[in-house]
Scaffold this motif. Structure first.
Motif, short mmCIF file in Angstrom:
data_model
loop_
_atom_site.label_atom_id
_atom_site.label_comp_id
_atom_site.label_asym_id
_atom_site.label_seq_id
_atom_site.Cartn_x
_atom_site.Cartn_y
_atom_site.Cartn_z
N ILE A 197 0.86 -1.18 0.00
CA ILE A 197 0.00 0.00 0.00
C ILE A 197 0.90 1.23 0.00
N LYS A 198 0.75 2.07 -0.99
CA LYS A 198 1.53 3.31 -1.03
C LYS A 198 0.91 4.33 -0.07
N VAL A 199 1.78 5.01 0.67
CA VAL A 199 1.34 5.99 1.66
C VAL A 199 1.91 7.35 1.28
N MET A 200 1.03 8.32 1.07
CA MET A 200 1.40 9.66 0.64
C MET A 200 1.11 10.67 1.76
N LEU A 201 1.79 11.78 1.72
CA LEU A 201 1.47 12.90 2.60
C LEU A 201 0.67 13.93 1.81
N SER A 207 12.11 15.75 5.82
CA SER A 207 11.25 15.37 6.94
C SER A 207 10.37 14.16 6.66
N PHE A 208 10.09 13.88 5.35
CA PHE A 208 9.13 12.81 5.04
C PHE A 208 9.60 11.82 3.96
N PHE A 236 7.61 10.97 11.64
CA PHE A 236 7.35 9.54 11.50
C PHE A 236 8.62 8.71 11.57
N GLY A 237 9.68 9.30 12.08
CA GLY A 237 10.92 8.58 12.27
C GLY A 237 11.55 8.17 10.95
N SER A 238 11.98 6.92 10.87
CA SER A 238 12.68 6.44 9.68
C SER A 238 11.74 6.06 8.53
N ALA A 239 10.43 6.10 8.75
CA ALA A 239 9.48 5.77 7.68
C ALA A 239 9.64 6.75 6.53
N VAL A 240 9.68 6.22 5.32
CA VAL A 240 9.82 7.04 4.12
C VAL A 240 8.52 6.97 3.33
N LEU A 241 7.86 8.09 3.19
CA LEU A 241 6.59 8.11 2.46
C LEU A 241 6.83 7.93 0.96
#
Length: 325
Positions: A63-67, A94-95, A105-110
């Motif tokens: 699942i792709k997660v976008m900001l 930052s994202f 969101f820490g190390s999570a890469v959107l």
């Protein structure tokens, strides 16, 4: 999946903020100081790290997660000259794949950024274009989307992200057309997906409301109406799916509408009784009335008409719809 919203930025000083509703707000001051609050009460910014864990989990399920950046016209975002490049770098660090001490969101890469800019100003088009161009150079693997309103203002474009879609369509991987809260270009009053296919040649997503509470000025499609829309667009090669705002209003325990959408997209018929979109309407066929919600205004004759686009009662809104009374 779109996480909404990065709702605050602008002014050249590098401050920015996230508003994730019931999770809280994450705010970075001009000097880099981080704070967080929920309904004005301070909270530990580390609560946002749990969102990062959820992002990574969703991505593990393909699942792709976008900001989503922007939001409604009352949100405190702005552009002055230089903000496009400045905030592109902030968003990247930052994202996306960059590095910063302010990564909520820490190390999570959107997987990308969705531009849901719902207002405009002297430098909005110029700086949004620079922001997109800079982000695409910094993060070639990321995806980018625009969320214009369906209403075309008599000039064949939304006035917010529309100028960029028209001049630089290559900057976007897809476009999500917001049909809710825009009843005059929504089914059955003037659903204009076929017009959009001529304005943008890439993938087009239909933006719908999760329920009536997410579409106070109209546009929520009940199952029969949803089926009529999908019958209209389902075979179009540019149709790329449905986006729902907000998803919490369409899921249990509030609703099962997301399940209806999933069944419909999988080819199951979810309703009947509504015809395809008829001839497009014009302002001469519209009426206005003041009320608390669009559905009530649409269903109730005898309400006060709007005056100069407003209502005498400050607690009411001016709604547009097809004349039938």
């Amino acid at each position: 999946m779109n996480i909404a919203f990065m709702h605050e930025w602008g002014g050249g000083d590098g401050h920015w903020g996230l508003d994730l509703s019931i999770i809280g707000r994450y705010e970075v001051a001009a000097g880099g100081r981080v704070s967080a609050n929920l309904n004005g009460n301070p909270i530990d910014p580390k609560v946002f790290l749990k969102v990062g864990e959820d992002i990574t989990y969703c991505q593990s399920k393909n699942i792709k997660v976008m900001l989503s950046i922007g939001g409604d016209m009352h949100s405190p975002y702005d552009f002055i000259p230089g903000d496009g490049a400045l905030y592109a770098n902030i968003i990247y660090n930052s994202f996306l794949q960059g590095n910063s001490s302010t990564r909520p969101f820490g190390s999570a890469v959107l997987d990308g950024i969705e531009f849901d800019v719902e207002k405009t100003g002297p430098y909005f088009t110029q700086e949004q274009t620079v922001m997109l161009q800079t982000l695409k150079k910094l993060s070639p693997s990321s995806k980018f989307a625009a969320v214009p309103q369906c209403f075309l203002n008599g000039v064949d474009m939304d006035l917010n992200t529309g100028p960029i879609i028209k001049s630089n369509p290559e900057l976007f991987d897809w476009v999500i057309i917001q049909y809710y809260n825009n009843p005059t270009c929504s089914y059955p009053f003037g659903f204009n997906f076929d017009v959009w296919t001529k304005l943008y040649k890439g993938p087009l997503v239909i933006g719908l409301a999760g329920d009536d509470t997410s579409a106070i000025t109209g546009g929520f499609l009940k199952p029969g109406q949803l089926q009529a829309v999908l019958d209209t667009v389902g075979s179009n090669p540019q149709f790329y799916g449905i986006s729902v705002y907000d998803v919490s209003s369409s899921n249990p325990a509030f609703s099962t509408y997301s399940q209806t959408l999933r069944k419909a997209l999988d080819g199951e018929r979810v309703g009947e009784g509504y015809p395809p979109q008829g001839p497009f309407t014009t302002e001469k066929q519209w009426a206005t009335r003041c009320a608390g919600t669009w559905n009530y205004a649409n269903d109730t004759c005898g309400l006060s008409p709007c005056i100069n686009g407003g209502c005498a009662d400050p607690n009411q809104y001016c709604f547009y719809f097809l004349r039938f009374c």
